[in-house]
Design a protein around this motif. Structure first.
Motif, PDB file in Angstrom:
ATOM      1  N   ASN A  23     -34.061  16.742   0.940  1.00 43.87           N
ATOM      2  CA  ASN A  23     -34.075  17.153  -0.461  1.00 43.87           C
ATOM      3  C   ASN A  23     -32.723  16.937  -1.140  1.00 43.87           C
ATOM      4  OD1 ASN A  23     -36.784  18.128  -0.337  1.00 43.87           O
ATOM      5  ND2 ASN A  23     -36.040  19.981   0.670  1.00 43.87           N
ATOM      6  N   GLU A  24     -31.712  16.603  -0.357  1.00 41.01           N
ATOM      7  CA  GLU A  24     -30.370  16.413  -0.908  1.00 41.01           C
ATOM      8  C   GLU A  24     -30.078  14.922  -1.014  1.00 41.01           C
ATOM      9  OE1 GLU A  24     -28.737  20.657   0.849  1.00 41.01           O
ATOM     10  OE2 GLU A  24     -27.648  18.832   1.372  1.00 41.01           O
ATOM     11  N   LEU A  25     -30.660  14.325  -2.047  1.00 40.50           N
ATOM     12  CA  LEU A  25     -30.670  12.869  -2.184  1.00 40.50           C
ATOM     13  C   LEU A  25     -29.371  12.342  -2.784  1.00 40.50           C
ATOM     14  CD1 LEU A  25     -34.290  12.485  -3.647  1.00 40.50           C
ATOM     15  CD2 LEU A  25     -33.582  12.153  -1.274  1.00 40.50           C
ATOM     16  N   GLY A  26     -29.068  11.102  -2.451  1.00 38.40           N
ATOM     17  CA  GLY A  26     -27.987  10.384  -3.104  1.00 38.40           C
ATOM     18  C   GLY A  26     -26.617  10.610  -2.500  1.00 38.40           C
ATOM     19  N   GLU A  27     -25.661   9.927  -3.081  1.00 39.42           N
ATOM     20  CA  GLU A  27     -24.271   9.987  -2.612  1.00 39.42           C
ATOM     21  C   GLU A  27     -23.685  11.367  -2.837  1.00 39.42           C
ATOM     22  OE1 GLU A  27     -21.734   8.747  -0.583  1.00 39.42           O
ATOM     23  OE2 GLU A  27     -21.928   6.829  -1.633  1.00 39.42           O
ATOM     24  N   LYS A  28     -22.986  11.877  -1.843  1.00 42.84           N
ATOM     25  CA  LYS A  28     -22.339  13.185  -1.930  1.00 42.84           C
ATOM     26  C   LYS A  28     -20.824  12.997  -1.857  1.00 42.84           C
ATOM     27  CE  LYS A  28     -26.252  15.447  -1.893  1.00 42.84           C
ATOM     28  NZ  LYS A  28     -26.689  16.305  -3.008  1.00 42.84           N
ATOM     29  N   GLY A  29     -20.088  14.024  -2.324  1.00 44.83           N
ATOM     30  CA  GLY A  29     -18.646  13.896  -2.300  1.00 44.83           C
ATOM     31  C   GLY A  29     -17.939  15.080  -2.928  1.00 44.83           C
ATOM     32  N   PHE A  30     -16.825  14.812  -3.606  1.00 48.37           N
ATOM     33  CA  PHE A  30     -15.989  15.867  -4.176  1.00 48.37           C
ATOM     34  C   PHE A  30     -15.208  15.275  -5.344  1.00 48.37           C
ATOM     35  CE2 PHE A  30     -13.894  13.706  -0.699  1.00 48.37           C
ATOM     36  CZ  PHE A  30     -12.630  13.414  -1.185  1.00 48.37           C
ATOM     37  N   TYR A  31     -14.439  16.126  -6.038  1.00 45.22           N
ATOM     38  CA  TYR A  31     -13.698  15.666  -7.205  1.00 45.22           C
ATOM     39  C   TYR A  31     -12.193  15.713  -6.973  1.00 45.22           C
ATOM     40  CZ  TYR A  31     -17.762  15.385 -10.277  1.00 45.22           C
ATOM     41  OH  TYR A  31     -18.948  15.019 -10.855  1.00 45.22           O
ATOM     42  N   LEU A  32     -11.524  14.652  -7.427  1.00 40.63           N
ATOM     43  CA  LEU A  32     -10.083  14.609  -7.534  1.00 40.63           C
ATOM     44  C   LEU A  32      -9.743  14.834  -9.001  1.00 40.63           C
ATOM     45  CD1 LEU A  32      -7.202  13.876  -6.429  1.00 40.63           C
ATOM     46  CD2 LEU A  32      -7.756  11.488  -7.003  1.00 40.63           C
ATOM     47  N   ILE A  33      -8.915  15.847  -9.279  1.00 43.44           N
ATOM     48  CA  ILE A  33      -8.591  16.198 -10.656  1.00 43.44           C
ATOM     49  C   ILE A  33      -7.123  15.926 -10.927  1.00 43.44           C
ATOM     50  CG2 ILE A  33      -8.511  18.039 -12.391  1.00 43.44           C
ATOM     51  CD1 ILE A  33     -10.806  18.437  -9.416  1.00 43.44           C
ATOM     52  N   ASN A  34      -6.876  15.133 -11.947  1.00 41.60           N
ATOM     53  CA  ASN A  34      -5.520  14.805 -12.381  1.00 41.60           C
ATOM     54  C   ASN A  34      -5.282  15.487 -13.713  1.00 41.60           C
ATOM     55  OD1 ASN A  34      -3.075  13.615 -13.028  1.00 41.60           O
ATOM     56  ND2 ASN A  34      -3.653  11.600 -12.231  1.00 41.60           N
ATOM     57  N   VAL A  35      -4.263  16.346 -13.794  1.00 42.88           N
ATOM     58  CA  VAL A  35      -3.978  17.107 -15.011  1.00 42.88           C
ATOM     59  C   VAL A  35      -2.688  16.592 -15.630  1.00 42.88           C
ATOM     60  CG1 VAL A  35      -3.548  19.388 -15.990  1.00 42.88           C
ATOM     61  CG2 VAL A  35      -5.122  19.139 -14.054  1.00 42.88           C
ATOM     62  N   GLU A  36      -2.801  16.113 -16.868  1.00 44.05           N
ATOM     63  CA  GLU A  36      -1.632  15.664 -17.618  1.00 44.05           C
ATOM     64  C   GLU A  36      -1.698  16.254 -19.015  1.00 44.05           C
ATOM     65  OE1 GLU A  36      -1.308  11.431 -17.630  1.00 44.05           O
ATOM     66  OE2 GLU A  36      -1.142  11.261 -15.444  1.00 44.05           O
ATOM     67  N   GLY A  37      -0.647  16.986 -19.386  1.00 46.11           N
ATOM     68  CA  GLY A  37      -0.618  17.598 -20.712  1.00 46.11           C
ATOM     69  C   GLY A  37      -1.791  18.526 -20.948  1.00 46.11           C
ATOM     70  N   ASN A  38      -2.175  19.257 -19.916  1.00 44.60           N
ATOM     71  CA  ASN A  38      -3.297  20.208 -19.968  1.00 44.60           C
ATOM     72  C   ASN A  38      -4.663  19.531 -20.130  1.00 44.60           C
ATOM     73  OD1 ASN A  38      -2.263  22.688 -19.373  1.00 44.60           O
ATOM     74  ND2 ASN A  38      -2.710  23.622 -21.355  1.00 44.60           N
ATOM     75  N   VAL A  39      -4.701  18.212 -20.002  1.00 45.31           N
ATOM     76  CA  VAL A  39      -5.961  17.477 -20.043  1.00 45.31           C
ATOM     77  C   VAL A  39      -6.365  17.149 -18.609  1.00 45.31           C
ATOM     78  CG1 VAL A  39      -7.143  15.391 -20.806  1.00 45.31           C
ATOM     79  CG2 VAL A  39      -5.462  16.498 -22.298  1.00 45.31           C
ATOM     80  N   SER A  40      -7.575  17.534 -18.242  1.00 42.88           N
ATOM     81  CA  SER A  40      -8.067  17.322 -16.878  1.00 42.88           C
ATOM     82  C   SER A  40      -8.933  16.074 -16.824  1.00 42.88           C
ATOM     83  CB  SER A  40      -8.884  18.536 -16.415  1.00 42.88           C
ATOM     84  OG  SER A  40      -8.142  19.730 -16.541  1.00 42.88           O
ATOM     85  N   LYS A  41      -8.591  15.167 -15.913  1.00 40.04           N
ATOM     86  CA  LYS A  41      -9.385  13.963 -15.708  1.00 40.04           C
ATOM     87  C   LYS A  41     -10.001  14.021 -14.327  1.00 40.04           C
ATOM     88  CE  LYS A  41      -9.160   8.912 -15.499  1.00 40.04           C
ATOM     89  NZ  LYS A  41      -8.275   7.717 -15.558  1.00 40.04           N
ATOM     90  N   LEU A  42     -11.332  13.911 -14.253  1.00 40.22           N
ATOM     91  CA  LEU A  42     -12.056  14.032 -12.993  1.00 40.22           C
ATOM     92  C   LEU A  42     -12.436  12.662 -12.449  1.00 40.22           C
ATOM     93  CD1 LEU A  42     -12.306  16.931 -14.170  1.00 40.22           C
ATOM     94  CD2 LEU A  42     -14.577  17.045 -13.116  1.00 40.22           C
ATOM     95  N   THR A  43     -12.245  12.490 -11.152  1.00 42.74           N
ATOM     96  CA  THR A  43     -12.688  11.285 -10.450  1.00 42.74           C
ATOM     97  C   THR A  43     -13.538  11.718  -9.267  1.00 42.74           C
ATOM     98  OG1 THR A  43     -10.658  10.099 -11.046  1.00 42.74           O
ATOM     99  CG2 THR A  43     -11.977   9.194  -9.239  1.00 42.74           C
ATOM    100  N   PHE A  44     -14.775  11.221  -9.216  1.00 36.22           N
ATOM    101  CA  PHE A  44     -15.649  11.547  -8.089  1.00 36.22           C
ATOM    102  C   PHE A  44     -15.293  10.665  -6.899  1.00 36.22           C
ATOM    103  CE2 PHE A  44     -19.581  10.676  -5.650  1.00 36.22           C
ATOM    104  CZ  PHE A  44     -19.795  11.960  -5.162  1.00 36.22           C
TER     105      PHE A  44
END
Length: 386
Positions: free
Chosen positions: A216-237
Motif C-alpha cells: 500500500n506504500e507505493l512509489g519512491e520514498k525518501g526525505f527532505y533536505l532543507i536549505n534556509v537562506e534569508g529565512n526562505v526555506s527551499k526543499l529538495t526531495f
C-alpha cells in the motif's frame, strides 16, 4: 543553514509474505530500512548540514533491537565527527520509556522526552534556531498536544516536530490552522507514510517513510533536505528507497495461457520494484490457469529468478454476469453496513488487536474497502457461470 527532515525509518520492519523469495532476497528486503537510513546519514555528511530531524517511528517496534540501537549509535558517532546534531522524537511504534534503551547515544543527539520542550542551537552561519517537540509516552496519544506548544519565540528560525495525524484522535490530533497559529517557520511531521506538503508558507511537511514497507506504500520514498537562506526555506526531495512498491493490471481474455500471462508480467517488471499484479476479468481464464495461479505456481516461478524486479502478489479479480449484478447489488447494499462494521472486527480478538501491526492495518483508511472488495471477489469467483 541546512537541515534534513526524515521520519518513519521503521528500522527492523519484518516484511510479510516474502517466504517464497530466495534467502538472499529476503535478507535484502529486511535490510532495506537500514540501507534507506544510510542514505539519510550519508546525505547529511555530504551536504554538511547543521542537523537532522527524525520525526518519530525510527524503530518499527517499541521493543527495539540491540542491533538497531547499535546501528544508530554508530551512525550518530560518525555524524558527531562532522559536528552534525540530531533531534529525534519517538512515535507510536517506538514510544518513549524512561531508561528503556540499553544504549546511550552520543552528546550530539537530543531525544525529546514525553514533555514538550524547546532545544536551542546556533548554526554554522550564526542563526539561532529553536526546535520544539515531544516523544510519545504510550501507543496512543489522544490529547491535543499542539495546544501546549509555545508560540514563536525570538529565534531566527523555529521548528516544530510532531508525530501525528490530521484529526486522527489516536495520534495527537491537529489541524493545519492550529499549527500556523504558533508562528513557526517549519513543521517537521511524521506518522503518515505518504509524502505530502500540507502548507508552504510556512512549510508543514510529511516526508513519508524512507522505505516502503508494504504493497500500500507505493512509489519512491525518501526525505527532505532543507536549505534556509534569508529565512526562505527551499526543499529538495532526496530518494532513499531500496525497493519501490508498484501496482499493475492485466485484463484477462478467454485465450490467455500461462505462457501469455508470464510474458505480460515480465514486460511489467522493472528493476528494484515489488510488483502487485491485478488480473481483471479473471472469470475469462481457463480453470487450469486459475488453479495454477491460486497454487502460487506463477509467483514461485518468478521468485526463482535472480532479477531485481520482484513479483510480490497476484490478485485475481472476478466480475459477475451483468444480468445478476443489479439484483445482487440490492442485497449487498441491504446487508453490507451490518456485516462490515469496523468495531465488530476490532472486537473479534482483543489480543490480536493489541498488536501494533494488526491495529495499524485495521485502522488504515482503506481497510474496510479492501475487505469488501475481497468479499465481492470471492463471491464472484464462487458463482462463475451462474
Amino acid at each position: 543553514m541546512k537541515f534534513i527532515h526524515a521520519a518513519d525509518l521503521h528500522l527492523d520492519t519484518p516484511f510479510i509474505s516474502i517466504n517464497n523469495f530466495s534467502e538472499k532476497l529476503q535478507s535484502q528486503l529486511k535490510k532495506s530500512t537500514y540501507t534507506a537510513a544510510d542514505k539519510v546519514f550519508e546525505t547529511a555528511i555530504k551536504e554538511q548540514v547543521d542537523f537532522i530531524i527524525l520525526a518519530g517511528d525510527v524503530f518499527d517496534n517499541t521493543e527495539r533491537s540491540l542491533n538497531a540501537q547499535m546501528y544508530l549509535k554508530n551512525k550518530f558517532d560518525e555524524l558527531n565527527k562532522y559536528n552534525i546534531k540530531v533531534y529525534m522524537i519517538y512515535g507510536n511504534h517506538d514510544y518513549y520509556r524512561n531508561a528503556f534503551s540499553v544504549i546511550d547515544f552520543p552528546n550530539n543527539v537530543t531525544v525529546f522526552s514525553d514533555e514538550i520542550t524547546t532545544e536551542k542551537l546556533i548554526t554554522k552561519d550564526g542563526l539561532s534556531v529553536g526546535i520544539t517537540g515531544f516523544s510519545y509516552y504510550r501507543n496512543h496519544v489522544t490529547d491535543d498536544m499542539v495546544s501546549n506548544y509555545p508560540t514563536r519565540s525570538t529565534f531566527d528560525y523555529q521548528i516544530g516536530i510532531l508525530h501525528a495525524g490530521i484529526g486522527d484522535n489516536n495520534y495527537a490530533p491537529f489541524t493545519v490552522n492550529e499549527l500556523l497559529t504558533k508562528g513557526y517557520n517549519y513543521w517537521a511531521l511524521g506518522h503518515i507514510h505518504k509524502r505530502e506538503i500540507l502548507n508552504r508558507d510556512p512549510y508543514v511537511v510529511y516526508p513519508g517513510d524512507t522505505q516502503g514497507r508494504n504493497q500500500n506504500e507505493l512509489g519512491e520514498k525518501g526525505f527532505y533536505l532543507i536549505n534556509v537562506e534569508g529565512n526562505v526555506s527551499k526543499l529538495t526531495f532526496v530518494p532513499s528507497s531500496v525497493y519501490i512498491w508498484k501496482n499493475a493490471e492485466i485484463n484477462a481474455s478467454e485465450n490467455s495461457t500461462l505462457n501469455d500471462l508470464t510474458d505480460k508480467i515480465s514486460d511489467l517488471l522493472s528493476e528494484n520494484s515489488l510488483l502487485t499484479l491485478n488480473i481483471t476479468n479473471a472469470q475469462r481464464l481457463n480453470e487450469e490457469v486459475i488453479k495454477s495461479i491460486d497454487r502460487g505456481d506463477v509467483l514461485n516461478q518468478f521468485a526463482k529468478t535472480s532479477n531485481s524486479a520482484i513479483l510480490y502478489k497476484i490478485y485475481l479479480k472476478f466480475s459477475r454476469n451483468q444480468e445478476h449484478t443489479k439484483i445482487d447489488q440490492k442485497y449487498w447494499d441491504d446487508s453490507a453496513s451490518d456485516i462490515f462494521d469496523l468495531d465488530d472486527i476490532k472486537d473479534m480478538d482483543n489480543k490480536l488487536y493489541s498488536e501494533d501491526i494488526i491495529r495499524d492495518h485495521i485502522n488504515d483508511p482503506g481497510f474496510l474497502d479492501h475487505i469488501k472488495e475481497m468479499t465481492k471477489n470471492n463471491i464472484n469467483k464462487k458463482y462463475i457461470g451462474d
